[in-house]
Design a protein around this motif. Sequence first.
Motif, PDB file in Angstrom:
ATOM      1  N   MET A  60       0.617  -1.145   0.075  1.00 27.61           N
ATOM      2  CA  MET A  60      -0.035   0.012  -0.087  1.00 27.61           C
ATOM      3  C   MET A  60       0.796   1.262   0.085  1.00 27.61           C
ATOM      4  O   MET A  60       0.441   2.284  -0.802  1.00 27.61           O
ATOM      5  N   LYS A  61       1.960   1.221   0.740  1.00 29.66           N
ATOM      6  CA  LYS A  61       2.847   2.361   0.795  1.00 29.66           C
ATOM      7  C   LYS A  61       3.732   2.402  -0.667  1.00 29.66           C
ATOM      8  O   LYS A  61       3.676   3.618  -1.071  1.00 29.66           O
ATOM      9  N   LEU A  62       3.904   1.479  -1.239  1.00 21.42           N
ATOM     10  CA  LEU A  62       4.552   1.356  -2.514  1.00 21.42           C
ATOM     11  C   LEU A  62       3.217   2.163  -3.595  1.00 21.42           C
ATOM     12  O   LEU A  62       3.812   2.990  -4.377  1.00 21.42           O
ATOM     13  N   PHE A  63       2.378   1.592  -3.588  1.00 24.62           N
ATOM     14  CA  PHE A  63       1.456   2.160  -4.511  1.00 24.62           C
ATOM     15  C   PHE A  63       0.943   3.867  -4.367  1.00 24.62           C
ATOM     16  O   PHE A  63       0.903   4.286  -5.073  1.00 24.62           O
ATOM     17  N   TYR A  64       0.951   4.115  -2.917  1.00 18.92           N
ATOM     18  CA  TYR A  64       0.831   5.494  -2.759  1.00 18.92           C
ATOM     19  C   TYR A  64       2.210   6.154  -3.080  1.00 18.92           C
ATOM     20  O   TYR A  64       1.687   7.383  -3.798  1.00 18.92           O
ATOM     21  N   ASP A  65       3.207   5.985  -3.236  1.00 21.71           N
ATOM     22  CA  ASP A  65       4.266   6.644  -3.353  1.00 21.71           C
ATOM     23  C   ASP A  65       4.332   6.638  -5.255  1.00 21.71           C
ATOM     24  O   ASP A  65       4.808   7.794  -5.711  1.00 21.71           O
ATOM     25  N   THR A  66       3.866   5.636  -5.650  1.00 21.44           N
ATOM     26  CA  THR A  66       3.859   5.435  -7.198  1.00 21.44           C
ATOM     27  C   THR A  66       2.715   6.524  -7.828  1.00 21.44           C
ATOM     28  O   THR A  66       2.930   7.061  -8.616  1.00 21.44           O
ATOM     29  N   VAL A  67       1.682   6.499  -7.068  1.00 24.06           N
ATOM     30  CA  VAL A  67       0.321   7.397  -7.470  1.00 24.06           C
ATOM     31  C   VAL A  67       1.079   8.668  -7.302  1.00 24.06           C
ATOM     32  O   VAL A  67       0.435   9.705  -7.939  1.00 24.06           O
ATOM     33  N   CYS A  68       1.415   8.905  -6.105  1.00 28.38           N
ATOM     34  CA  CYS A  68       1.619  10.559  -5.590  1.00 28.38           C
ATOM     35  C   CYS A  68       2.732  10.876  -6.373  1.00 28.38           C
ATOM     36  O   CYS A  68       2.951  12.295  -6.544  1.00 28.38           O
ATOM     37  N   THR A  77      -6.331 -12.004  -9.334  1.00 27.29           N
ATOM     38  CA  THR A  77      -5.301 -11.192  -9.070  1.00 27.29           C
ATOM     39  C   THR A  77      -3.762 -11.562  -8.843  1.00 27.29           C
ATOM     40  O   THR A  77      -2.777 -11.024  -9.381  1.00 27.29           O
ATOM     41  N   ALA A  78      -3.761 -12.667  -8.291  1.00 30.23           N
ATOM     42  CA  ALA A  78      -2.491 -13.324  -8.110  1.00 30.23           C
ATOM     43  C   ALA A  78      -1.796 -13.762  -9.314  1.00 30.23           C
ATOM     44  O   ALA A  78      -0.687 -13.374  -9.690  1.00 30.23           O
ATOM     45  N   VAL A  79      -2.562 -14.291 -10.230  1.00 31.97           N
ATOM     46  CA  VAL A  79      -2.398 -14.795 -11.624  1.00 31.97           C
ATOM     47  C   VAL A  79      -1.698 -13.430 -12.462  1.00 31.97           C
ATOM     48  O   VAL A  79      -0.551 -13.555 -12.913  1.00 31.97           O
ATOM     49  N   GLY A  80      -2.517 -12.319 -12.068  1.00 32.62           N
ATOM     50  CA  GLY A  80      -2.178 -11.090 -12.789  1.00 32.62           C
ATOM     51  C   GLY A  80      -0.998 -10.575 -12.551  1.00 32.62           C
ATOM     52  O   GLY A  80      -0.118 -10.286 -13.345  1.00 32.62           O
ATOM     53  N   TYR A  81      -0.725 -10.416 -11.121  1.00 30.21           N
ATOM     54  CA  TYR A  81       0.576  -9.524 -10.690  1.00 30.21           C
ATOM     55  C   TYR A  81       1.964 -10.428 -10.851  1.00 30.21           C
ATOM     56  O   TYR A  81       2.865  -9.931 -11.474  1.00 30.21           O
ATOM     57  N   TYR A  82       1.538 -11.708 -10.842  1.00 26.45           N
ATOM     58  CA  TYR A  82       3.076 -12.666 -10.872  1.00 26.45           C
ATOM     59  C   TYR A  82       3.187 -12.598 -12.630  1.00 26.45           C
ATOM     60  O   TYR A  82       4.469 -12.564 -12.898  1.00 26.45           O
ATOM     61  N   THR A 127       0.570  -3.161 -10.762  1.00 36.16           N
ATOM     62  CA  THR A 127       1.201  -4.433 -10.119  1.00 36.16           C
ATOM     63  C   THR A 127       0.736  -4.245  -8.632  1.00 36.16           C
ATOM     64  O   THR A 127       0.225  -5.138  -7.898  1.00 36.16           O
ATOM     65  N   TYR A 128       1.045  -2.957  -7.984  1.00 33.16           N
ATOM     66  CA  TYR A 128       0.865  -2.734  -6.830  1.00 33.16           C
ATOM     67  C   TYR A 128      -0.540  -2.848  -6.247  1.00 33.16           C
ATOM     68  O   TYR A 128      -1.173  -3.427  -5.119  1.00 33.16           O
ATOM     69  N   ILE A 156      -5.179  -5.950  -3.524  1.00 34.05           N
ATOM     70  CA  ILE A 156      -6.619  -6.642  -3.833  1.00 34.05           C
ATOM     71  C   ILE A 156      -6.240  -7.888  -3.451  1.00 34.05           C
ATOM     72  O   ILE A 156      -7.241  -8.548  -2.571  1.00 34.05           O
ATOM     73  N   ASN A 157      -5.260  -8.716  -3.878  1.00 32.87           N
ATOM     74  CA  ASN A 157      -5.021  -9.936  -3.651  1.00 32.87           C
ATOM     75  C   ASN A 157      -5.005 -10.315  -2.169  1.00 32.87           C
ATOM     76  O   ASN A 157      -5.289 -11.208  -1.419  1.00 32.87           O
ATOM     77  N   CYS A 158      -4.084  -9.270  -1.210  1.00 28.96           N
ATOM     78  CA  CYS A 158      -4.054  -9.609  -0.026  1.00 28.96           C
ATOM     79  C   CYS A 158      -5.132  -9.269   0.834  1.00 28.96           C
ATOM     80  O   CYS A 158      -5.641  -9.942   1.752  1.00 28.96           O
ATOM     81  N   PHE A 159      -6.451  -8.437   0.381  1.00 32.99           N
ATOM     82  CA  PHE A 159      -7.540  -8.213   0.915  1.00 32.99           C
ATOM     83  C   PHE A 159      -8.458  -9.416   0.886  1.00 32.99           C
ATOM     84  O   PHE A 159      -9.120  -9.755   1.763  1.00 32.99           O
TER      85      PHE A 159
END
Length: 320
Positions: free
Chosen positions: A1-9, A55-60, A186-187, A192-195
């Motif tokens: 979630m932190k990596l996603f925030y950094d990427t979007v911000c 989602t797991a298949v997607g990000y891998y 990816t993030y 979504i996969n973790c949730f």
Amino acid sequence: MKLFYDTVCGGGASCDAKLLTGAEWFLVFTCVAIVLAQRPNLNSIAGFSFVAAITAVGYYTLIWVSTFSKGRPYSASHVPLQNGKSGMDRVTTIFNALGIIALSFRGHNLVLEIQGTLPSSSKHPSSKSMWKGVLISYLVIALCMFPLAIAGFWAYGNKIPTKVGNLSIFLEFYSHNASKFMKGVTYMLVIINCFTSFQIYAMPVFDNFELRYTSFKNKRCSRWVRTGLRLFFGGLAYLIAVAFPFLPSLAGLIGGMALPLTFAYPCFMLISIKKPQRSSPMWCLNLGLGCLGLLLSLLIVIAAVWTLATKGFHANFFKP
């Protein structure tokens, strides 16, 4: 979630000023996960399970395809990483890797709970459909894991970080040359996969809580009690996550400890339930496989402890 925030911000002083601490990110995740965890049983979260798988298949797939497309860094070396190590170090490294692989094929601890939700009859026992589901799911896991491992070693060789059990380090390493859009997608898939996977692994715990409540009170579990029990579990999960944020680094050790769930307990359960004749081929086969599974688990745990003792271990309690 932190990596996603950094990427979007996009970085910068304004992003750093609004950045949450590690404990606050854990709290955000826990709150959202508990809000989603209000379904009554395993049957009701089939949609969550489907989303988790997609989602797991997607990000891998995104990671290993983008790895191949980027090519090899010039400084990457493919010299065997075992060169220069002692015999004991090589053996413990192999067993530690087996523990990480065992943990990668997790989910075996939910097989019986999932099978219990399937319709079963003498003509169409649930074991047959469950066996097909296990084969398909493990095949999908292998199709995700092995291309990623092959592509990663082909592209980066000995540059792959040693703390591969830490998902954030893993993602950050594999996506450092990717575009902003690719990293964001990816993030988001990982989040979504973790949730969704949280719901699958937590549901048997919720069921056990409710079973204990109904047995003690001798009445059905009301909606408010169910919500309270899930809030309690969410708080406990949050406390463990914040108190022991280094648990991913213990992937080999945890995998070795969980190995009997796959390779030992089912064999002993078959002997206990089916009761084959003592010293018969079926009895000897399951007893031998069960003992072999316990021995393999013991060797992996010893190797993981040896690796931690020789390489050192940074335990950052309450510092996520």
